[in-house]
Design a protein around this motif. Structure first.
Motif, PDB file in Angstrom:
ATOM      1  N   ALA A  59     -45.723 -69.115  87.169  1.00  0.00           N
ATOM      2  CA  ALA A  59     -45.568 -70.537  87.488  1.00  0.00           C
ATOM      3  C   ALA A  59     -45.787 -70.792  88.975  1.00  0.00           C
ATOM      4  CB  ALA A  59     -44.169 -70.987  87.088  1.00  0.00           C
ATOM      5  N   ARG A  60     -46.609 -71.754  89.297  1.00  0.00           N
ATOM      6  CA  ARG A  60     -46.864 -72.070  90.706  1.00  0.00           C
ATOM      7  C   ARG A  60     -46.234 -73.409  91.119  1.00  0.00           C
ATOM      8  NH1 ARG A  60     -52.250 -70.552  89.430  1.00  0.00           N
ATOM      9  NH2 ARG A  60     -52.920 -72.650  89.968  1.00  0.00           N
ATOM     10  N   LYS A  61     -45.262 -73.855  90.322  1.00  0.00           N
ATOM     11  CA  LYS A  61     -44.535 -75.100  90.627  1.00  0.00           C
ATOM     12  C   LYS A  61     -43.047 -74.821  90.446  1.00  0.00           C
ATOM     13  CE  LYS A  61     -48.565 -77.594  89.158  1.00  0.00           C
ATOM     14  NZ  LYS A  61     -49.228 -78.602  88.343  1.00  0.00           N
ATOM     15  N   PRO A  62     -42.191 -75.659  91.015  1.00  0.00           N
ATOM     16  CA  PRO A  62     -40.750 -75.384  90.927  1.00  0.00           C
ATOM     17  C   PRO A  62     -40.232 -75.288  89.493  1.00  0.00           C
ATOM     18  CG  PRO A  62     -41.189 -77.100  92.563  1.00  0.00           C
ATOM     19  CD  PRO A  62     -42.490 -76.833  91.864  1.00  0.00           C
ATOM     20  N   LEU A  63     -39.287 -74.370  89.302  1.00  0.00           N
ATOM     21  CA  LEU A  63     -38.635 -74.218  87.994  1.00  0.00           C
ATOM     22  C   LEU A  63     -37.378 -75.092  87.959  1.00  0.00           C
ATOM     23  CD1 LEU A  63     -38.868 -70.375  87.213  1.00  0.00           C
ATOM     24  CD2 LEU A  63     -40.561 -72.187  86.814  1.00  0.00           C
ATOM     25  N   ASP A  64     -37.391 -76.044  87.051  1.00  0.00           N
ATOM     26  CA  ASP A  64     -36.310 -77.027  86.875  1.00  0.00           C
ATOM     27  C   ASP A  64     -35.515 -76.545  85.652  1.00  0.00           C
ATOM     28  OD1 ASP A  64     -34.930 -79.499  86.451  1.00  0.00           O
ATOM     29  OD2 ASP A  64     -36.665 -80.386  85.412  1.00  0.00           O
ATOM     30  N   VAL A  65     -34.425 -75.821  85.924  1.00  0.00           N
ATOM     31  CA  VAL A  65     -33.715 -75.121  84.843  1.00  0.00           C
ATOM     32  C   VAL A  65     -32.503 -75.933  84.389  1.00  0.00           C
ATOM     33  CG1 VAL A  65     -32.496 -72.995  84.218  1.00  0.00           C
ATOM     34  CG2 VAL A  65     -34.540 -72.875  85.667  1.00  0.00           C
ATOM     35  N   ASP A  73     -20.953 -71.124  85.369  1.00  0.00           N
ATOM     36  CA  ASP A  73     -20.621 -70.405  86.626  1.00  0.00           C
ATOM     37  C   ASP A  73     -20.934 -68.907  86.535  1.00  0.00           C
ATOM     38  OD1 ASP A  73     -18.351 -72.510  88.016  1.00  0.00           O
ATOM     39  OD2 ASP A  73     -18.750 -72.623  85.871  1.00  0.00           O
ATOM     40  N   ARG A  74     -20.810 -68.364  85.338  1.00  0.00           N
ATOM     41  CA  ARG A  74     -21.021 -66.923  85.169  1.00  0.00           C
ATOM     42  C   ARG A  74     -22.473 -66.508  85.393  1.00  0.00           C
ATOM     43  NH1 ARG A  74     -18.900 -65.869  79.333  1.00  0.00           N
ATOM     44  NH2 ARG A  74     -19.725 -63.804  79.769  1.00  0.00           N
ATOM     45  N   TYR A  75     -23.381 -67.477  85.361  1.00  0.00           N
ATOM     46  CA  TYR A  75     -24.812 -67.118  85.375  1.00  0.00           C
ATOM     47  C   TYR A  75     -25.585 -67.667  86.570  1.00  0.00           C
ATOM     48  CZ  TYR A  75     -23.513 -65.929  80.641  1.00  0.00           C
ATOM     49  OH  TYR A  75     -22.889 -65.376  79.569  1.00  0.00           O
ATOM     50  N   ILE A  76     -24.886 -68.283  87.528  1.00  0.00           N
ATOM     51  CA  ILE A  76     -25.583 -68.922  88.651  1.00  0.00           C
ATOM     52  C   ILE A  76     -26.460 -67.912  89.410  1.00  0.00           C
ATOM     53  CG2 ILE A  76     -25.235 -70.028  90.919  1.00  0.00           C
ATOM     54  CD1 ILE A  76     -22.764 -71.431  89.630  1.00  0.00           C
ATOM     55  N   GLN A  77     -25.887 -66.780  89.749  1.00  0.00           N
ATOM     56  CA  GLN A  77     -26.628 -65.773  90.512  1.00  0.00           C
ATOM     57  C   GLN A  77     -27.812 -65.225  89.702  1.00  0.00           C
ATOM     58  OE1 GLN A  77     -25.873 -65.679  93.716  1.00  0.00           O
ATOM     59  NE2 GLN A  77     -27.732 -64.421  93.896  1.00  0.00           N
ATOM     60  N   ASP A  78     -27.588 -65.034  88.408  1.00  0.00           N
ATOM     61  CA  ASP A  78     -28.656 -64.529  87.538  1.00  0.00           C
ATOM     62  C   ASP A  78     -29.864 -65.468  87.528  1.00  0.00           C
ATOM     63  OD1 ASP A  78     -26.925 -62.560  86.880  1.00  0.00           O
ATOM     64  OD2 ASP A  78     -26.776 -63.061  84.742  1.00  0.00           O
ATOM     65  N   PHE A  79     -29.585 -66.761  87.442  1.00  0.00           N
ATOM     66  CA  PHE A  79     -30.710 -67.706  87.394  1.00  0.00           C
ATOM     67  C   PHE A  79     -31.389 -67.818  88.754  1.00  0.00           C
ATOM     68  CE2 PHE A  79     -28.920 -68.837  83.282  1.00  0.00           C
ATOM     69  CZ  PHE A  79     -30.083 -68.831  82.536  1.00  0.00           C
ATOM     70  N   LYS A  80     -30.616 -67.656  89.816  1.00  0.00           N
ATOM     71  CA  LYS A  80     -31.225 -67.625  91.147  1.00  0.00           C
ATOM     72  C   LYS A  80     -32.199 -66.439  91.218  1.00  0.00           C
ATOM     73  CE  LYS A  80     -32.206 -67.995  95.424  1.00  0.00           C
ATOM     74  NZ  LYS A  80     -33.165 -69.007  95.830  1.00  0.00           N
ATOM     75  N   GLU A  81     -31.717 -65.280  90.777  1.00  0.00           N
ATOM     76  CA  GLU A  81     -32.568 -64.080  90.836  1.00  0.00           C
ATOM     77  C   GLU A  81     -33.768 -64.190  89.901  1.00  0.00           C
ATOM     78  OE1 GLU A  81     -29.751 -60.860  90.320  1.00  0.00           O
ATOM     79  OE2 GLU A  81     -28.742 -61.509  92.166  1.00  0.00           O
ATOM     80  N   ALA A  82     -33.605 -64.932  88.814  1.00  0.00           N
ATOM     81  CA  ALA A  82     -34.723 -65.110  87.881  1.00  0.00           C
ATOM     82  C   ALA A  82     -35.777 -66.066  88.440  1.00  0.00           C
ATOM     83  CB  ALA A  82     -34.197 -65.622  86.541  1.00  0.00           C
ATOM     84  N   GLY A  83     -35.396 -66.869  89.460  1.00  0.00           N
ATOM     85  CA  GLY A  83     -36.399 -67.734  90.090  1.00  0.00           C
ATOM     86  C   GLY A  83     -36.196 -69.227  89.936  1.00  0.00           C
ATOM     87  N   ALA A  84     -34.999 -69.652  89.510  1.00  0.00           N
ATOM     88  CA  ALA A  84     -34.752 -71.094  89.373  1.00  0.00           C
ATOM     89  C   ALA A  84     -34.776 -71.764  90.748  1.00  0.00           C
ATOM     90  CB  ALA A  84     -33.395 -71.339  88.718  1.00  0.00           C
ATOM     91  N   ASP A  85     -35.386 -72.940  90.819  1.00  0.00           N
ATOM     92  CA  ASP A  85     -35.392 -73.728  92.053  1.00  0.00           C
ATOM     93  C   ASP A  85     -34.358 -74.849  91.978  1.00  0.00           C
ATOM     94  OD1 ASP A  85     -37.834 -72.653  93.607  1.00  0.00           O
ATOM     95  OD2 ASP A  85     -38.548 -72.860  91.546  1.00  0.00           O
TER      96      ASP A  85
END
Ligand code: DX5
Ligand code: ZN
Length: 216
Positions: A59-65, A73-85
Motif C-alpha cells: 500500500a502506498r497510501k495511509p492505512l485507515d484501520v 488497548d491490548r492491540y495498539i502496539q501490534d497495529f502500530k507495528e503492522a503499519g496502521a497510520d
C-alpha cells in the motif's frame, strides 16, 4: 468537493488482495480502510495484524484501520507495528477512552473514535479535543453492503458543531452505505472523509467509480 475517500478492503477480493491494493494505489483513492472485526464486538470476523502487515508492504497510501473489537488497548502496539497510520476504536468498546486515545497517539498514530448508530454525539464532548478523527457509523458495524441509516446526517452536523467549538482540525469520517447519491449531502453536513466498500468494489470498474466519487 473536498473529502478523503477511503475504500474499504472488506468488499475486495480476499483471494486477490495484492491486485486490489495495486488498483487502489493507481487510483484517486486517498486511504485504505481496513475493517478489523473480532466476532464479539460485532457478529463477524475479518482479519488481524498479520494481514495488515502484509498489505502495508504494497500500500502506498495511509492505512485507515477501523477496530471493531473488544479491549482494543491490548492491540495498539501490534497495529502500530503492522503499519496502521490512523487507528480508530469504538467509544462503546472503551472503558477509559481518554487513556486509549493517548496510547494511540503515544504510539505515533492518528487517533479516531467511532460511534455506532445509536450512540449519541454528546459522548464525544469530553474527548473531541484529544482526537484526530471521528468515525460516524451509518450502518450497524459488522458487514458491508448494508442500507444507510438516516440519522447519520444529523449526527454529522452535531459533530461538525463540536468541531467548530473544540477542534478545528478534526476529520469527520462516515462509514456504511456511502454512495455516489448520498455523498453530496454527507459532505454538505460536514463530513470530510468517506468510507466506501460495496459502492467501489461492486462497480464494474472500481478505479473509475473512485474517480466518479472524487469528481463530485
Ligand atoms: C462495516 C464496516 C464498513 C464496511 C462498509 O461494519 O465498518 O467499513 O466495509 O461497507 P459499505 O460501504 O458496503 O457499506
Ligand atoms: Zn469500517
Amino acid at each position: 468537493m473536498e473529502f478523503f475517500l477511503s475504500p474499504s478492503l472488506l468488499s475486495a477480493d480476499f483471494a486477490n488482495l495484492q491486485r486490489d491494493v495495486e488498483m487502489l494505489n493507481a487510483s484517486q483513492a486517498d486511504w485504505f480502510h481496513l475493517d478489523i472485526m473480532d466476532g464479539l464486538f460485532v457478529p463477524n470476523i475479518t482479519f488481524g495484524q498479520p494481514v495488515v502487515k502484509a498489505l502495508k508492504k504494497y500500500a502506498r497510501k495511509p492505512l485507515d484501520v477501523h477496530l471493531m473489537i473488544m479491549e482494543p488497548d491490548r492491540y495498539i502496539q501490534d497495529f502500530k507495528e503492522a503499519g496502521a497510520d490512523i487507528l480508530t476504536v469504538h467509544e462503546e468498546a472503551c472503558r477509559h477512552l481518554n487513556r486509549t486515545v493517548s496510547e494511540i497517539k503515544k504510539a505515533g498514530m492518528k487517533a479516531g473514535v467511532s460511534l455506532n448508530p445509536h450512540t449519541p454525539v454528546s459522548m464525544l464532548e469530553n474527548i473531541i479535543e484529544y482526537i484526530d478523527l471521528v468515525l460516524i457509523m451509518s450502518v450497524n458495524p459488522g458487514f458491508g453492503g448494508q442500507k444507510f441509516i438516516e440519522n447519520a446526517y444529523r449526527k454529522i452536523e452535531e459533530t461538525a458543531r463540536l468541531k467548530e467549538k473544540y477542534n478545528r482540525n478534526l476529520i469527520i469520517e462516515v462509514d456504511g452505505g456511502v454512495s455516489l447519491e448520498n455523498t453530496p449531502k454527507l459532505v454538505a453536513c460536514g463530513a470530510n472523509a468517506l468510507v466506501a466498500g460495496s459502492a467501489v468494489f461492486s462497480a464494474p470498474d472500481p478505479a473509475k467509480r473512485i474517480a466518479e466519487f472524487k469528481a463530485l
